[in-house]
Design a protein around this motif. Structure first.
Motif, short mmCIF file in Angstrom:
data_model
loop_
_atom_site.label_atom_id
_atom_site.label_comp_id
_atom_site.label_asym_id
_atom_site.label_seq_id
_atom_site.Cartn_x
_atom_site.Cartn_y
_atom_site.Cartn_z
N ALA A 31 47.30 -10.27 31.98
CA ALA A 31 48.56 -9.63 31.59
C ALA A 31 48.79 -9.78 30.09
O ALA A 31 48.58 -10.86 29.51
N GLY A 32 49.18 -8.68 29.46
CA GLY A 32 49.47 -8.70 28.03
C GLY A 32 48.26 -8.47 27.14
O GLY A 32 48.40 -8.40 25.91
N VAL A 33 47.06 -8.37 27.72
CA VAL A 33 45.84 -8.12 26.95
C VAL A 33 45.47 -6.65 27.06
O VAL A 33 45.22 -6.15 28.16
N ASP A 34 45.48 -5.94 25.94
CA ASP A 34 45.16 -4.51 25.95
C ASP A 34 43.66 -4.25 26.04
O ASP A 34 43.23 -3.28 26.66
N ARG A 35 42.87 -5.10 25.39
CA ARG A 35 41.43 -4.88 25.35
C ARG A 35 40.73 -6.22 25.19
O ARG A 35 41.16 -7.08 24.43
N ILE A 36 39.64 -6.40 25.92
CA ILE A 36 38.85 -7.62 25.80
C ILE A 36 38.05 -7.56 24.49
O ILE A 36 37.36 -6.58 24.21
N SER A 37 38.16 -8.61 23.69
CA SER A 37 37.41 -8.67 22.44
C SER A 37 35.92 -8.82 22.73
O SER A 37 35.52 -9.65 23.55
N THR A 51 27.32 -18.40 15.79
CA THR A 51 26.35 -19.49 15.76
C THR A 51 24.96 -18.90 15.94
O THR A 51 24.71 -17.75 15.64
N GLY A 52 24.03 -19.70 16.47
CA GLY A 52 22.66 -19.22 16.61
C GLY A 52 22.40 -18.41 17.85
O GLY A 52 21.26 -18.01 18.11
N ALA A 53 23.42 -18.15 18.67
CA ALA A 53 23.25 -17.37 19.90
C ALA A 53 24.19 -16.17 19.86
O ALA A 53 25.12 -16.10 19.06
N LEU A 54 23.95 -15.22 20.77
CA LEU A 54 24.71 -13.97 20.79
C LEU A 54 25.70 -13.91 21.95
O LEU A 54 25.99 -12.83 22.47
N ALA A 55 26.20 -15.06 22.37
CA ALA A 55 27.21 -15.08 23.42
C ALA A 55 28.53 -14.52 22.87
O ALA A 55 28.71 -14.38 21.66
N LEU A 56 29.44 -14.18 23.78
CA LEU A 56 30.79 -13.83 23.35
C LEU A 56 31.38 -14.98 22.54
O LEU A 56 31.15 -16.15 22.84
N ALA A 57 32.16 -14.62 21.52
CA ALA A 57 32.73 -15.65 20.66
C ALA A 57 33.64 -16.59 21.45
O ALA A 57 33.68 -17.79 21.20
N GLU A 58 34.36 -16.05 22.43
CA GLU A 58 35.23 -16.84 23.29
C GLU A 58 34.87 -16.58 24.74
O GLU A 58 34.53 -15.46 25.11
N PRO A 59 34.93 -17.60 25.59
CA PRO A 59 34.63 -17.38 27.00
C PRO A 59 35.50 -16.27 27.60
O PRO A 59 36.69 -16.15 27.26
N LEU A 60 34.91 -15.48 28.46
CA LEU A 60 35.62 -14.37 29.08
C LEU A 60 36.51 -14.88 30.21
O LEU A 60 36.03 -15.50 31.15
N VAL A 61 37.81 -14.62 30.09
CA VAL A 61 38.78 -14.98 31.13
C VAL A 61 39.40 -13.70 31.66
O VAL A 61 39.97 -12.92 30.90
N LEU A 62 39.27 -13.47 32.97
CA LEU A 62 39.78 -12.26 33.60
C LEU A 62 40.64 -12.60 34.80
O LEU A 62 40.56 -13.71 35.35
N GLN A 63 41.42 -11.62 35.20
CA GLN A 63 42.20 -11.75 36.42
C GLN A 63 41.34 -11.27 37.59
O GLN A 63 40.73 -10.20 37.52
#
Length: 540
Positions: A503-509, A515-527
């Protein structure tokens, strides 16, 4: 405190560290490698194009300035020079980066025999117990022996079928765990990264060690989350992956090993301390069990991969593998399984939540093929072509590692008409191949439909337009297992739950880690909300 700060990444860009490092590099390199440097070949114009170099150190100073994301600097150079193959000189080592499928095929197929070795580094030596495994072990008899064990004893169709029940149990536990997690949260929020990484951790521990938890499993624990040891285990494996072939200065100036100028040696030792603490008691118990059974004239059927390794005999009836052989192979199977499936599923869901039409096509496919009155099975995977296309697209755009592990030239050779001197490191860019605008239309757009060009979509890519599972002598022998783990994680999550933005999130960043890997910058949290009948979540 972030892991980057804990492990010293934040200090790498300070002027003092750089000055000390470069001064030490110059002194030791001049003293120990002067003859090598003075004998640089006159045919340097035949090397692949590259940036100007300094005497003695080559491009090391630029590598140091661009830490921790050295791969981004390398790709900026490739783009700026408008080339698909580029040569850096890091000390006395030539490092050749490739972003073109045709050249990648030449590396992994035509020239595979002479590019089949690996570099010796402090991290790779530590993580492999002195090169006792397969992935990082330089070419030689030890590598050949362990590769044969892996392909003929562990990753076989018969063993895959034998352990099917373990994989199925873990997949069912996944559904129950997500359901319990979202029901316990008022906003039905689920940390997708946590779920995906620990599913992979649970899965590979079950297959290798026969157990999910390192301690005793209590009644009802099958659907519970990871405990302290399991959290430490997964964190150690990802730290290992992030430090393996991470452009450490001592990789190119071995005389600096022991000074630990960048903190890599301490991190490597800490990681192996955790893994040994958790793995060794289980390995030792199995070895004693084998000895007792053999003394009593008994034999038993393998319950998991560890049993296979422990019970292998040589021609004289003696254990084929040493304790360190077993320890090394177990660590390699662990870290080879945990990163790509979890990263691909996290990225795929992030992209799909931002594109509801893609999410709908995926859920419509799984409903049409599997239905909503039973849970998806491994036998359904061949028909889930759109889901596989989504994962292919995640592998293409969002690999966890920017580069494949280095291939070392065992003799002088050529690639794309350029001279590649003996001992050069050749690195294939997963990011450069998958995002190459000469190959892919709108390369940064998530478009699963671009892969729907065959009756049975596969996660592997024979043409090397991107790399999911590598090929050749050093290729991944676990494509079938990797496909099953990835697709069951993805399919169970999509079939079992409706995933939406909080709720309140228009788009997932979609910002990548710096760093040295290509993971998402922040862990993905979804409903997450259950979309199946209640009894399907309660069978565990």
């Amino acid at each position: 405190m972030s892991s980057q700060t804990m492990y010293g990444f934040s200090s790498l860009t300070t002027f003092a560290t750089l000055v000390i490092t470069m001064a030490t590099v110059l002194v030791f390199f001049v003293l120990k490698n002067r003859k090598v440097l003075l004998s640089v070949k006159s045919e340097q114009h035949q090397l692949p194009p590259g940036p100007p170099t300094l005497p003695f150190i080559g491009n090391i100073h630029q590598m140091m300035w661009n830490k921790p994301a050295v791969f981004r600097w390398i790709h900026r150079l490739l783009q700026g020079m408008d080339t698909d193959i580029m040569c850096l000189r890091l000390g006395a080592i030539y490092v050749v980066a490739v972003t073109c499928p045709e050249i990648a095929c030449e590396v992994l197929r035509k020239k595979d025999e002479v590019l089949a070795s690996r570099p010796a580094t402090f991290a790779s030596g530590s993580f492999s117990f002195g090169y006792k495994g397969t992935i990082v072990t330089p070419h030689g008899e030890k590598w050949k022996k362990m590769r044969r064990v892996l392909t003929s004893e562990i990753l076989t169709p018969s063993m895959e079928q034998k352990l099917h029940h373990l994989r199925q149990e873990e997949c069912d536990h996944l559904v129950t765990y997500i359901n319990n997690t979202c029901m316990a949260c008022p906003d039905n929020l689920v940390d997708v990264r946590h779920v995906a990484r620990h599913f992979c951790g649970n899965m590979i521990r079950r297959l290798v060690l026969g157990k999910r938890y390192f301690g005793s499993e209590l009644p009802g624990s099958s659907a519970s989350g990871p405990g302290h040891d399991e959290m430490a285990h997964v964190a150690a494996l990802f730290t290992l992956l992030n430090y393996l072939y991470n452009f450490c200065v001592s990789d190119y100036f071995p005389a600096l090993i022991g000074f630990d100028l960048e903190g890599h040696e301490k991190v490597s030792k800490d990681v192996m301390g955790i893994l040994n603490r958790l793995h060794d008691p289980i390995i030792e118990k199995r070895i004693i069990e084998r000895s007792n059974l053999r003394n009593g004239g008994e034999c038993k059927e393998a319950r998991d991969f560890l049993d296979v390794l422990v019970y292998l005999d040589d021609a004289d009836g003696q254990p084929l593998l040493s304790v360190d052989d077993i320890r090394a192979q177990i660590v390699e199977m662990m870290y080879a399984t945990i990163d790509n499936p979890s990263n691909a599923v996290e990225w795929a869901l992030a992209e799909m939540v931002n594109k509801p039409e893609v999410m709908k096509k995926a859920t419509d496919e799984i409903d049409a093929i599997v239905g909503k009155d039973k849970l998806v099975q491994e036998s359904d995977i061949p028909r889930l072509n759109y889901l596989k296309s989504c994962i292919r697209e995640a592998f293409r755009i969002h690999p966890y590692h920017a580069f494949n592990p280095p291939h070392v030239a065992m003799v002088d050779t050529t690639i794309a008409g350029y001279t590649i001197p003996k001992d050069s490191h050749v690195i294939l860019s997963r990011m450069g191949l998958g995002r190459n605008p000469k190959i892919w239309n709108k390369p940064l757009d998530f478009q699963p439909e671009r892969h729907l060009n065959t009756a049975n979509v596969l996660l592997s890519e024979p043409g090397l337009r991107f790399i999911s599972f590598s090929s050749g002598r050093r290729g991944c022998p676990g494509i079938s297992l990797g496909t099953s783990v990835t697709m069951m994680l993805f399919a169970k999550m999509l079939q079992g739950f409706t995933w939406t933005k909080p709720a309140g999130v228009d788009r997932i960043s979609l910002q990548e880690s710096n760093t040295g890997a290509l993971a998402l910058a922040e862990p993905l949290v979804l409903q997450a909300k259950p979309r199946l009948a209640a009894h399907l979540y309660e069978k565990n």
